[in-house]
Write a protein that holds these residues in place. Structure first.
Motif, PDB file in Angstrom:
ATOM      1  N   SER A   1      -2.438  -8.670  -6.479  1.00 45.03           N
ATOM      2  CA  SER A   1      -3.223  -8.288  -5.309  1.00 45.03           C
ATOM      3  C   SER A   1      -2.991  -6.806  -5.027  1.00 45.03           C
ATOM      4  O   SER A   1      -1.838  -6.372  -4.858  1.00 45.03           O
ATOM      5  CB  SER A   1      -2.781  -9.141  -4.105  1.00 45.03           C
ATOM      6  OG  SER A   1      -2.978  -8.442  -2.891  1.00 45.03           O
ATOM      7  N   SER A   2      -4.066  -6.042  -4.994  1.00 42.11           N
ATOM      8  CA  SER A   2      -3.899  -4.600  -4.732  1.00 42.11           C
ATOM      9  C   SER A   2      -3.258  -4.379  -3.362  1.00 42.11           C
ATOM     10  O   SER A   2      -2.392  -3.520  -3.201  1.00 42.11           O
ATOM     11  CB  SER A   2      -5.236  -3.852  -4.844  1.00 42.11           C
ATOM     12  OG  SER A   2      -6.244  -4.478  -4.093  1.00 42.11           O
ATOM     13  N   GLY A   3      -3.649  -5.204  -2.382  1.00 40.10           N
ATOM     14  CA  GLY A   3      -3.051  -5.079  -1.047  1.00 40.10           C
ATOM     15  C   GLY A   3      -1.545  -5.349  -1.084  1.00 40.10           C
ATOM     16  O   GLY A   3      -0.760  -4.631  -0.462  1.00 40.10           O
ATOM     17  N   ASP A   4      -1.136  -6.379  -1.840  1.00 42.32           N
ATOM     18  CA  ASP A   4       0.300  -6.693  -1.943  1.00 42.32           C
ATOM     19  C   ASP A   4       1.060  -5.544  -2.609  1.00 42.32           C
ATOM     20  O   ASP A   4       2.180  -5.203  -2.211  1.00 42.32           O
ATOM     21  CB  ASP A   4       0.524  -7.980  -2.754  1.00 42.32           C
ATOM     22  CG  ASP A   4       0.112  -9.236  -1.994  1.00 42.32           C
ATOM     23  OD1 ASP A   4      -0.166  -9.142  -0.776  1.00 42.32           O
ATOM     24  OD2 ASP A   4       0.044 -10.314  -2.625  1.00 42.32           O
ATOM     25  N   LEU A   5       0.462  -4.976  -3.652  1.00 43.33           N
ATOM     26  CA  LEU A   5       1.125  -3.852  -4.341  1.00 43.33           C
ATOM     27  C   LEU A   5       1.300  -2.671  -3.388  1.00 43.33           C
ATOM     28  O   LEU A   5       2.357  -2.035  -3.347  1.00 43.33           O
ATOM     29  CB  LEU A   5       0.310  -3.409  -5.570  1.00 43.33           C
ATOM     30  CG  LEU A   5       0.226  -4.418  -6.725  1.00 43.33           C
ATOM     31  CD1 LEU A   5      -0.775  -3.935  -7.781  1.00 43.33           C
ATOM     32  CD2 LEU A   5       1.596  -4.611  -7.377  1.00 43.33           C
ATOM     33  N   LEU A   6       0.256  -2.424  -2.586  1.00 43.41           N
ATOM     34  CA  LEU A   6       0.335  -1.312  -1.621  1.00 43.41           C
ATOM     35  C   LEU A   6       1.377  -1.607  -0.542  1.00 43.41           C
ATOM     36  O   LEU A   6       2.159  -0.735  -0.154  1.00 43.41           O
ATOM     37  CB  LEU A   6      -1.040  -1.065  -0.994  1.00 43.41           C
ATOM     38  CG  LEU A   6      -2.098  -0.505  -1.955  1.00 43.41           C
ATOM     39  CD1 LEU A   6      -3.507  -0.670  -1.388  1.00 43.41           C
ATOM     40  CD2 LEU A   6      -1.830   0.964  -2.254  1.00 43.41           C
ATOM     41  N   ARG A   7       1.396  -2.853  -0.063  1.00 46.59           N
ATOM     42  CA  ARG A   7       2.386  -3.203   0.980  1.00 46.59           C
ATOM     43  C   ARG A   7       3.815  -3.112   0.436  1.00 46.59           C
ATOM     44  O   ARG A   7       4.746  -2.754   1.158  1.00 46.59           O
ATOM     45  CB  ARG A   7       2.083  -4.595   1.555  1.00 46.59           C
ATOM     46  CG  ARG A   7       0.933  -4.575   2.579  1.00 46.59           C
ATOM     47  CD  ARG A   7       0.715  -5.933   3.224  1.00 46.59           C
ATOM     48  NE  ARG A   7       0.116  -6.896   2.299  1.00 46.59           N
ATOM     49  CZ  ARG A   7      -1.186  -6.966   2.039  1.00 46.59           C
ATOM     50  NH1 ARG A   7      -2.035  -6.175   2.645  1.00 46.59           N
ATOM     51  NH2 ARG A   7      -1.657  -7.860   1.175  1.00 46.59           N
ATOM     52  N   ALA A   8       4.000  -3.412  -0.855  1.00 45.96           N
ATOM     53  CA  ALA A   8       5.341  -3.282  -1.453  1.00 45.96           C
ATOM     54  C   ALA A   8       5.762  -1.812  -1.450  1.00 45.96           C
ATOM     55  O   ALA A   8       6.928  -1.483  -1.202  1.00 45.96           O
ATOM     56  CB  ALA A   8       5.342  -3.847  -2.872  1.00 45.96           C
ATOM     57  N   GLU A   9       4.809  -0.941  -1.723  1.00 48.37           N
ATOM     58  CA  GLU A   9       5.120   0.511  -1.693  1.00 48.37           C
ATOM     59  C   GLU A   9       5.474   0.943  -0.265  1.00 48.37           C
ATOM     60  O   GLU A   9       6.416   1.703  -0.058  1.00 48.37           O
ATOM     61  CB  GLU A   9       3.906   1.293  -2.222  1.00 48.37           C
ATOM     62  CG  GLU A   9       4.100   2.790  -2.301  1.00 48.37           C
ATOM     63  CD  GLU A   9       5.086   3.228  -3.394  1.00 48.37           C
ATOM     64  OE1 GLU A   9       5.217   2.518  -4.404  1.00 48.37           O
ATOM     65  OE2 GLU A   9       5.724   4.286  -3.208  1.00 48.37           O
ATOM     66  N   VAL A  10       4.727   0.422   0.711  1.00 46.11           N
ATOM     67  CA  VAL A  10       5.041   0.736   2.117  1.00 46.11           C
ATOM     68  C   VAL A  10       6.461   0.249   2.444  1.00 46.11           C
ATOM     69  O   VAL A  10       7.267   0.974   3.028  1.00 46.11           O
ATOM     70  CB  VAL A  10       4.010   0.081   3.079  1.00 46.11           C
ATOM     71  CG1 VAL A  10       4.455   0.219   4.535  1.00 46.11           C
ATOM     72  CG2 VAL A  10       2.624   0.692   2.886  1.00 46.11           C
TER      73      VAL A  10
END
Ligand SMILES: Nc1ncnc2c1ncn2[C@H]1C[C@H](O)[C@@H](COP(=O)(O)OP(=O)(O)OP(=O)(O)O)O1
Ligand SMILES: Nc1ncnc2c1ncn2[C@H]1C[C@H](O)[C@@H](COP(=O)(O)O)O1
Ligand SMILES: [Mg+2]
Length: 198
Positions: free
Chosen positions: A38-47
């Motif tokens: 999930s692109s959103g999950d990948l971004l949230r992991a970076e956050v």
């Protein structure tokens, strides 16, 4: 490194915010063993990592806007390469968000064999996200940001479905009923997806 994924099976999973993309991907993974990214999950992991880049991303996501294409595409590509040796194929959830993202993905990675379009009425999506916001901790699960995400979905992401419909690879799944009441539709779509995955 990129060679590892050049022949990978790719399924795009597209739908509005709260349509049920993540939920349906988990079902497909449990049944067919694809890798869910999930692109959103990948971004949230970076956050969550607390990095400087994560702070910039958080500010964008909190406003319900799209992060820059290169950032999200690089993250997906790296995640695919990391899983390439153990993956039968990839469910790319939340990407492409706009036609340009699809075009760039195809240039840098490859073409999808299927686009799974998770459809839901706007009022259903809003209701689900408000409910999810009670426990999710997601900074964008609030009424103001949900409205912005929904507007952006209709403006930027719906054209993606028309774009891939032209290639005949779109399968639409509409799940308005409670999860327990929709097994027949999942089964029917699941059989189609399974054929695509073999
Ligand atoms: N068919 C369904 N019936 C009832 N509730 C559902 C259904 N599908 C999903 N949900 C619930 C689970 C979640 O709390 C919420 C949103 O689902 P989810 O799978 O997280 O959506 P999504 O991945 O498309 O949203 P987002 O784009 O915000 O990540 O709705
Ligand atoms: N593919 C994407 N392009 C740009 N921005 C993205 C992408 N996927 C996720 N994002 C950002 C913007 C979204 O509002 C949030 C949450 O995504 P979600 O798929 O709802 O988890 O992340
Ligand atoms: Mg999701």
């Amino acid at each position: 490194m990129a060679d590892k994924i050049k022949d990978a099976k790719i399924i795009f999973v597209v739908g509005g915010p709260g349509s049920g993309k993540g939920t349906q991907c988990e079902k497909v993974v449990a049944k067919y063993g694809y890798t869910h990214l999930s692109s959103g999950d990948l971004l949230r992991a970076e956050v969550a990592s607390g990095s400087e880049r994560g702070k910039t991303l958080q500010a964008i996501m909190q406003k319900g806007e799209l992060v820059p294409l290169d950032t999200v595409l690089d993250m997906i590509k790296d995640a695919m390469i990391a899983k390439a040796d153990v993956s039968k194929g990839f469910l790319i959830d939340g990407y492409p968000r706009e036609v340009k993202q699809g075009e760039e993905f195809e240039k840098k990675i490859g073409a999808p064999s299927l686009l799974l379009y998770i459809d839901a009425k706007p009022e259903t999506m809003v209701k689900r996200l408000v409910k999810r916001g009670e426990t999710s901790g997601r900074a964008d699960d609030n009424e103001e940001t949900i409205k912005k995400r929904l507007d952006l979905y209709y403006k930027a992401t719906e054209p993606v479905i028309a774009f891939y419909s032209g290639r005949g690879i779109v399968r639409k799944v509409r799940l308005e009923s409670p999860l327990t009441g929709c097994s027949q539709e999942i089964r029917r779509e699941g059989m189609f997806v399974m054929k695509e995955m073999s």
